[in-house]
Design a protein around this motif. Structure first.
Motif, PDB file in Angstrom:
ATOM      1  N   THR A 217       0.852  -1.182   0.000  1.00  0.00           N
ATOM      2  CA  THR A 217       0.000   0.000   0.000  1.00  0.00           C
ATOM      3  C   THR A 217       0.887   1.230   0.000  1.00  0.00           C
ATOM      4  N   LEU A 218       0.649   2.118  -0.931  1.00  0.00           N
ATOM      5  CA  LEU A 218       1.374   3.385  -0.940  1.00  0.00           C
ATOM      6  C   LEU A 218       0.400   4.453  -0.475  1.00  0.00           C
ATOM      7  N   ARG A 219       0.649   4.938   0.705  1.00  0.00           N
ATOM      8  CA  ARG A 219      -0.278   5.858   1.346  1.00  0.00           C
ATOM      9  C   ARG A 219      -0.618   7.029   0.428  1.00  0.00           C
ATOM     10  N   GLY A 220      -1.903   7.247   0.257  1.00  0.00           N
ATOM     11  CA  GLY A 220      -2.360   8.369  -0.552  1.00  0.00           C
ATOM     12  C   GLY A 220      -2.237   8.144  -2.058  1.00  0.00           C
ATOM     13  N   VAL A 221      -1.671   6.999  -2.450  1.00  0.00           N
ATOM     14  CA  VAL A 221      -1.487   6.763  -3.880  1.00  0.00           C
ATOM     15  C   VAL A 221      -2.321   5.564  -4.333  1.00  0.00           C
TER      16      VAL A 221
END
Ligand code: CA
Length: 242
Positions: A217-221
């Motif tokens: 998971t890429l935060r905000g992406v």
């Protein structure tokens, strides 16, 4: 936008290709030998392969034949040799097009666009995709079964759809909005829905958000699925150009 495999042993040409293709919004993986290329196409789905003929391990013609024995992916040959009889032979052996080095970015883009148009037109009538493999994961969209390291995974319908969607574009960060649209078929919704399903899926894959293996998971992406470094097909991308 297309998923492109660049097979090129010349670091300079390779970096330039990666840079130009990335700038044109394509997703690029690259390798420097024919054997690595075979491993890549066995594990990932590409829209097009750009194959250098002068590779250190296998003759380009041999490499093409071996690629053709395992995949129908469109192949554009990039050759420094301007030998008509050889080019004709390669086209007969399954190359979709060729470029003679040195070639311009515009020329490459035009050839790629033409090859992609043809393959997408043909793909519209093609049978459904086969089994997707990402590292130790294997997902069969037709039978709706998934395995991790040979052991069957017991997934709900949504978990399966989510996993299959991400496995179809390994290494690509998919935005939550796109997941909602593609997996949930909703144009808007709650991020939490996705997070909950991701966390269930993670548990079934035997990993956690803090120690991810496949699901990142890429935060905000967004989210991406990629093979852990210790599994087949996890060759690193070429280093970005200087
Ligand atoms: Ca070369």
């Amino acid at each position: 936008m297309a998923s492109v495999l660049v097979v090129e042993d010349d670091q300079f040409v390779r970096s330039a290709l990666i840079r130009h293709l990335s700038e044109a919004s394509h997703t690029v993986r690259s390798v420097g030998t024919a054997l690595e290329a075979l491993r890549e196409v066995a594990h990932f789905r590409f829209d097009v392969v750009i194959l250098d003929l002068g590779l250190p391990d296998l003759d380009g013609g041999e490499a093409l034949k071996m690629l053709r024995s395992i995949t129908d992916v469109p192949v554009i040959i990039a050759t420094a040799r301007d030998d008509e009889s050889e080019i004709v032979r390669l086209l007969n052996d399954g190359a979709d097009d060729y470029l003679t080095k040195p070639f311009s970015v515009e020329h490459l883009s035009a050839r790629m666009a033409a090859v992609l148009r043809r393959s997408r037109a043909a793909g519209a009538e093609a049978p459904p995709p086969g089994v997707l493999r990402v590292g130790g994961l294997s997902i069969d969209p037709l039978r709706r079964t998934a395995e991790l390291d040979g052991a069957g995974l017991d997934l709900t319908r949504r978990e399966f759809d989510l996993l299959a969607f991400l496995a179809g574009r390994p290494g690509v960060v998919v935005a939550r909005k796109e997941l909602l649209a593609e997996v949930w078929q909703q144009s808007y919704g709650d991020d939490q829905t996705i997070d909950v399903h991701l966390s269930w899926l993670r548990r079934k894959l035997g990993e956690t958000a803090a120690r991810p293996r496949y699901l990142h998971t890429l935060r905000g992406v967004g989210v991406k699925l990629q093979p852990p470094p210790d599994t087949p097909g996890a060759a690193p991308l070429a280093e970005p150009s200087a």
